[in-house]
Write a protein that holds these residues in place. Sequence first.
Motif, PDB file in Angstrom:
ATOM      1  N   MET A   1       0.836  -1.202   0.000  1.00  0.00           N
ATOM      2  CA  MET A   1       0.000   0.000   0.000  1.00  0.00           C
ATOM      3  C   MET A   1       0.860   1.236   0.000  1.00  0.00           C
ATOM      4  O   MET A   1       0.611   2.189  -0.719  1.00  0.00           O
TER       5      MET A   1
ATOM      6  N   TYR B   1       2.467   1.651  -3.496  1.00  0.00           N
ATOM      7  CA  TYR B   1       1.557   2.133  -4.532  1.00  0.00           C
ATOM      8  C   TYR B   1       1.173   3.595  -4.326  1.00  0.00           C
ATOM      9  O   TYR B   1       0.797   4.282  -5.264  1.00  0.00           O
ATOM     10  N   SER B   2       1.244   4.072  -3.089  1.00  0.00           N
ATOM     11  CA  SER B   2       0.853   5.466  -2.884  1.00  0.00           C
ATOM     12  C   SER B   2       2.010   6.423  -3.088  1.00  0.00           C
ATOM     13  O   SER B   2       1.831   7.626  -3.143  1.00  0.00           O
TER      14      SER B   2
ATOM     15  N   VAL C   1     -14.503   0.024  -3.956  1.00  0.00           N
ATOM     16  CA  VAL C   1     -13.457  -0.279  -2.978  1.00  0.00           C
ATOM     17  C   VAL C   1     -13.950  -1.337  -2.008  1.00  0.00           C
ATOM     18  O   VAL C   1     -13.253  -2.300  -1.710  1.00  0.00           O
ATOM     19  N   GLY C   2     -15.186  -1.191  -1.583  1.00  0.00           N
ATOM     20  CA  GLY C   2     -15.761  -2.144  -0.639  1.00  0.00           C
ATOM     21  C   GLY C   2     -15.822  -3.532  -1.222  1.00  0.00           C
ATOM     22  O   GLY C   2     -15.452  -4.510  -0.579  1.00  0.00           O
TER      23      GLY C   2
ATOM     24  N   TYR D   1      -5.819  -4.977  -1.875  1.00  0.00           N
ATOM     25  CA  TYR D   1      -5.753  -3.525  -2.006  1.00  0.00           C
ATOM     26  C   TYR D   1      -4.902  -3.114  -3.190  1.00  0.00           C
ATOM     27  O   TYR D   1      -5.298  -2.323  -4.030  1.00  0.00           O
TER      28      TYR D   1
ATOM     29  N   SER E   1      -6.593  -3.919  -6.428  1.00  0.00           N
ATOM     30  CA  SER E   1      -7.655  -3.003  -6.835  1.00  0.00           C
ATOM     31  C   SER E   1      -7.076  -1.680  -7.325  1.00  0.00           C
ATOM     32  O   SER E   1      -7.592  -1.071  -8.259  1.00  0.00           O
ATOM     33  N   ILE E   2      -5.985  -1.248  -6.731  1.00  0.00           N
ATOM     34  CA  ILE E   2      -5.341  -0.023  -7.218  1.00  0.00           C
ATOM     35  C   ILE E   2      -4.843  -0.229  -8.650  1.00  0.00           C
ATOM     36  O   ILE E   2      -5.005   0.620  -9.517  1.00  0.00           O
TER      37      ILE E   2
ATOM     38  N   ILE F   1      -7.759  -0.261 -11.166  1.00  0.00           N
ATOM     39  CA  ILE F   1      -8.349   1.061 -11.375  1.00  0.00           C
ATOM     40  C   ILE F   1      -7.376   1.975 -12.120  1.00  0.00           C
ATOM     41  O   ILE F   1      -7.777   2.754 -12.979  1.00  0.00           O
TER      42      ILE F   1
END
Lengths: 203, 264
Positions: B159, B162-163, B213-214, B225, B228-229, B232
């Motif tokens: 996470m 990716y951020s 997201v949910g 997570y 999904s990033i 998207i």
Amino acid sequence: MKKIFLIALFSLAATSLLAQHNHSSDSALSTTEINSEHSLYHLNAEWTDHRGETLSLTDFRGAPVIVVMFYGNCTDVCPILIQDAWRLYSSLEKSVQKDVNVLAVSFDTENDTPKVLQEYAEYEQLDIPGWHFMTADNANVRTLAMMLGVQYSKKSDGHFAHSNLITVLDEEGRIAQRIEGLNQPMDKATKMIESIISNKDKR
Amino acid sequence: MNILTNIAPVKIMLATLAAGIVLLPAMAGAQVLVPSGSFHSVMPEVKGEPVKVDSFYLDTTAVTNKKYNEFLQDHEDWQPQNIPSIFAHKGYLKSWKNANSDDIVNPDHPVTNVSWYAANTYCQSIGGRLPTLNEWEYSAQLMDFDSPSDAQEFASRLMSWYSTVDNENIGAVGSSGIENSHGIKDQFGLIMEWVEDFKPVIANDLSLDCGTVGRMQQLGNAYSYAASIRYITRMSFTPKSTNSTVGFRCAYDVEKITEKEASL
């Protein structure tokens, strides 16, 4: 509370990645984005049609082309899509028709061999001059789809989810008209093809 | 603590990862067999049903600047000054500017600023292809964790990576210290990578809202997570996109590799 935090973090993460390519996120191929550079004839690939002939896209240079992407096992939507292409083709004057090629390109590279495509063409009564039911290796089929803006993806049941799109290419392989969806009116596309031919004849 | 529920077998060298950047020699050209199996996609295809993937070969590392330069020598049409604009945005290979062919900057780093068309053509040129989205994601999940806390730590590292992907400081291939159980390196922690079908049809329905997201969260494993990033982010790509954090590696059909070996 944890969930809210995670969502916030997620949004942040996605935003930071997205921000890096916003400058280049214009849509792949809209009809307004036309210049000589945007010819599909830049795609240098070998195709085989349902007659077993080896073809290159540039073989069709010089006259309008109708392109439709489909797959043979598609019994619901694809016959309509192919009939839509026929509707456009048959709306043309006979004198125009003889100069127009129709490329029906299958994205089912596993099953749609030239022989299967031959059977398909015969079944649809479209084994006629100017019509080419075509296949190529997967990477080239995907590339053509990307250039046209056609999306497709194989589902676990062997069928494909796919866009329904008919594209008219001008004499240089540039996208001149896109007809999105099934059972759409064809008059604009008919006029476009006729104008491409008449402009060409004037030159 | 059900974080391990959906994790397939393999090993992650968290110790190496924790040690920071370790420069490993580039294993350019090496590919390994990824055996068939299945994985749980974050895509809402068929609820709960794992996605089956056939065996395939995959490059152990991303394609490097050096390898891409070799391709350009034989494929002049794809050199920055020649490439038709239908195949790439202006940023194509922009990090290479002022570099001539004999002096490639960062030869062992992954090539980035390449469009999907370029990546696809490169792989074709060496007898391969881009991995499909499912193949790539499946391989990425072939990791094993010693304990739930290791998995959790890995998830939070992902996470954080990716951020804050830093396009100025991308290391050499193999330098992330992350590899799956078959020796496929850097699927996380170095760059994003092109896949053949990077924008699946169903992706049109997805958007960056809480519902999406949910739904993706329900997978509840160490990868969800990050996955999904990726899904998207890929949705915003076009095949002409040339992003400084996006490169690629090639995949190969099992039959093609077998034929090649037989002919040697």
